[in-house]
Design an enzyme around this catalytic site. Structure first.
Site, PDB file in Angstrom:
ATOM      1  CG  PHE A 121      35.974  21.052 -63.172  1.00 21.90           C
ATOM      2  CD1 PHE A 121      37.336  21.004 -62.895  1.00 21.90           C
ATOM      3  CD2 PHE A 121      35.098  21.229 -62.107  1.00 21.90           C
ATOM      4  CE1 PHE A 121      37.814  21.127 -61.599  1.00 21.90           C
ATOM      5  CE2 PHE A 121      35.568  21.348 -60.808  1.00 21.90           C
ATOM      6  CZ  PHE A 121      36.926  21.298 -60.553  1.00 21.90           C
ATOM      7  N   GLY A 122      34.923  17.568 -64.018  1.00 19.07           N
ATOM      8  CA  GLY A 122      34.080  16.622 -63.288  1.00 19.07           C
ATOM      9  C   GLY A 122      34.543  16.422 -61.861  1.00 19.07           C
ATOM     10  CG  LEU A 123      34.768  18.331 -57.406  1.00 20.90           C
ATOM     11  CD1 LEU A 123      35.916  17.434 -56.966  1.00 20.90           C
ATOM     12  CD2 LEU A 123      35.062  19.768 -56.949  1.00 20.90           C
ATOM     13  CB  THR A 124      29.534  17.860 -58.443  1.00 19.71           C
ATOM     14  OG1 THR A 124      30.128  19.108 -58.117  1.00 19.71           O
ATOM     15  CG2 THR A 124      28.291  17.644 -57.610  1.00 19.71           C
ATOM     16  CD1 TRP A 154      24.267  18.437 -59.597  1.00 16.75           C
ATOM     17  CD2 TRP A 154      23.005  19.317 -61.217  1.00 16.75           C
ATOM     18  NE1 TRP A 154      22.949  18.209 -59.279  1.00 16.75           N
ATOM     19  CE2 TRP A 154      22.155  18.745 -60.256  1.00 16.75           C
ATOM     20  CE3 TRP A 154      22.435  19.936 -62.337  1.00 16.75           C
ATOM     21  CZ2 TRP A 154      20.773  18.756 -60.374  1.00 16.75           C
ATOM     22  CZ3 TRP A 154      21.055  19.959 -62.459  1.00 16.75           C
ATOM     23  CH2 TRP A 154      20.257  19.372 -61.477  1.00 16.75           C
ATOM     24  CB  ILE A 155      29.369  17.808 -65.864  1.00 13.18           C
ATOM     25  CG1 ILE A 155      29.583  16.799 -64.722  1.00 13.18           C
ATOM     26  CG2 ILE A 155      30.672  18.207 -66.549  1.00 13.18           C
ATOM     27  CD1 ILE A 155      30.319  17.331 -63.522  1.00 13.18           C
ATOM     28  CB  ILE A 335      11.318  47.996 -60.132  1.00  7.69           C
ATOM     29  CG1 ILE A 335      12.064  48.460 -58.873  1.00  7.69           C
ATOM     30  CG2 ILE A 335      11.117  49.162 -61.107  1.00  7.69           C
ATOM     31  CD1 ILE A 335      13.502  48.880 -59.094  1.00  7.69           C
ATOM     32  CD  GLU A 362      33.315  27.514 -60.740  1.00  2.15           C
ATOM     33  OE1 GLU A 362      34.339  27.953 -60.227  1.00  2.15           O
ATOM     34  OE2 GLU A 362      33.031  27.639 -61.942  1.00  2.15           O
ATOM     35  CB  THR A 364      26.700  26.150 -51.291  1.00  5.27           C
ATOM     36  OG1 THR A 364      27.516  25.711 -50.183  1.00  5.27           O
ATOM     37  CG2 THR A 364      26.184  24.940 -52.047  1.00  5.27           C
TER      38      THR A 364
END
Ligand code: COS
Length: 389
Positions: A121-124, A154-155, A335, A362, A364
């Site tokens: 999916f390529g958006l950024t 960032w894909i 811990i 997806e 911030t």
């Protein structure tokens, strides 16, 4: 529909058994070697985990969103890298084709995707991260084809995918309105992936740039209507945020599993960690916050399954679960440190690095707060208008 029904518990046990047998043994080495586990893809596809959001008609397993969330949670509980690979392929690669694609596109791309050929999916972009409307990748029509130029960063599964759904500007209309989306196939001239990124976490997942240089895209590979790409991708992210919430939940649960085991097993060495209130209270807070996150994620998933408007609910789920996951990882490390151990030898250290992505990918945490607060204001204004009518 109740998420505590036996049907869902049985499903969880089925995923857990597979995740423990096939995925968990690879989790440490793929992180250390930054290696994408190709050998897992076929077994995952054979069990239906690479076609969870697609109906059987197109080769998918037709799971409910609630089952999908449970599966991503269980995979991420043992391996965040596998969790993100599964989540990105299902929610971001396959779902937009399933939801917005033509019959021909669904028949062409979904069966291959469900059979294990990954879809990205390529958006950024370097200059369009949170401001998704700032897309610079450009598509113009020339001789009955779209010609696409630009880059996406960032894909997930960029080098391993066989196809990608990407956005590009198709007009000079401002912001979101001039953006359309397309299905591109690897192997087409000018469509290449960049060098695999060297990341802090999720190092067994495949993250890189996608580059488009005069890529010739047939007109029939446009997804939906011209100018509709931004809204398609926003709807896609509404669904995807449920799975990123589920991923954070699984990672947080993995951190609690690690801390609890350590605290209890140290009893044998005389370090009664689980009886110390400083440790016991941390375990109690982790368990309580994880239960709350689970409730938000499953609620958003069930709303999607019921066909209700769920966008703000997936934002609540992702916002809360990702921050809970981060807190759980930090508490687990505290811990382990209380016992003076080598933290790097435990899963909590990898989880602490892996879970950070859930506050970023997806959308911030700040973007989730924008989505949630805009929805609050819109509802308030609608109520005012109704009262004054
Ligand atoms: N579903 C359907 N439509 C939506 C939508 C959604 N979830 N969100 C917004 N829209 C519509 C709006 O209704 C508006 O429509 P009109 O132009 O018809 O009025 C249009 O899309 C533009 O919306 P808006 O004005 O809210 O856009 P903004 O530029 O202000 O951006 C944010 C909105 C910031 C929320 C958006 O850019 C965003 O989510 N950014 C983060 C992107 C992201 O998550 N990237 C990570 C990708 S990693 S895989």
């Amino acid at each position: 529909m109740n998420f505590w029904d036996k049907k869902y518990e049985d499903f969880r046990q089925q995923v857990r058994a597979f995740a423990l047998e096939r995925v968990a043994p690879l989790a440490v080495s793929i992180d250390e070697e930054q290696r994408f586990p190709k050998e897992l893809i076929k077994p995952l596809a054979d069990e239906g985990y690479l076609g969870m959001v697609v109906s059987k008609k197109y080769g998918g397993s037709g799971f409910e969103t609630l089952q999908y969330a449970i599966a991503v949670e269980e995979f991420s509980r043992v391996c965040g890298s596998t969790g993100i690979t599964i989540a990105a392929h299902n929610s971001l690669g396959l779902w937009p084709i399933y939801e917005f694609g033509s019959e021909e596109q669904k028949r062409k791309y979904l069966p291959r995707g469900c059979a294990g050929e990954l879809v990205a999916f390529g958006l950024t972009e370097p200059d369009a991260g949170s401001d998704a409307g700032g897309t610079k990748t450009r598509a113009v029509i020339e001789d009955d084809n779209w010609i696409i130029n630009g880059s996406k960063c960032w894909i997930t599964s960029a080098t391993e995918c066989y196809a990608a759904v990407v956005t590009a500007k198709t007009s000079d209309e401002p912001g979101s309105r001039g953006i359309s989306s397309f299905i591109l196939e690897k192997g087409w001239d000018g469509f290449v992936s960049g060098k695999k990124e060297n990341k802090l976490g999720l190092r067994g997942s495949d993250t890189a740039f996608l580059h488009f240089s005069d890529v010739k895209v047939p007109l029939e590979n446009q997804l939906g209507e011209t100018g509709g790409g931004f809204k398609q991708f926003m709807k896609t992210l509404d669904g995807g945020r449920i799975s990123i919430g589920a991923m954070a939940l699984g990672l947080g649960q993995g951190a609690l599993d690690c801390a609890l085991k350590y605290a209890v097993e140290q009893e044998a060495t005389g370090l009664s960690l689980s009886k110390r209130q400083g440790v016991a209270f941390q375990l109690a807070d982790m368990e309580t916050e994880l239960q709350a996150a689970r409730g938000l994620i499953y609620r958003a998933a069930m709303m999607k399954d019921e066909g209700l408007a769920y966008g703000p609910n997936s934002a609540h789920a992702k916002l809360f679960a990702s921050e809970v996951g981060t807190r759980c990882a930090a508490k687990a490390i505290a811990i382990l440190e209380t016992g003076g151990t080598r933290v790097g030898e435990y899963a909590a250290e990898r989880i602490w690095r892996d879970v950070k992505l859930c506050e970023i990918g997806e959308g911030t945490s700040e973007i989730q707060r924008i989505v949630i607060s805009r929805n609050l204001v819109r509802r308030y204004q609608e109520e005012l208008t109704e009262k004054s009518a």
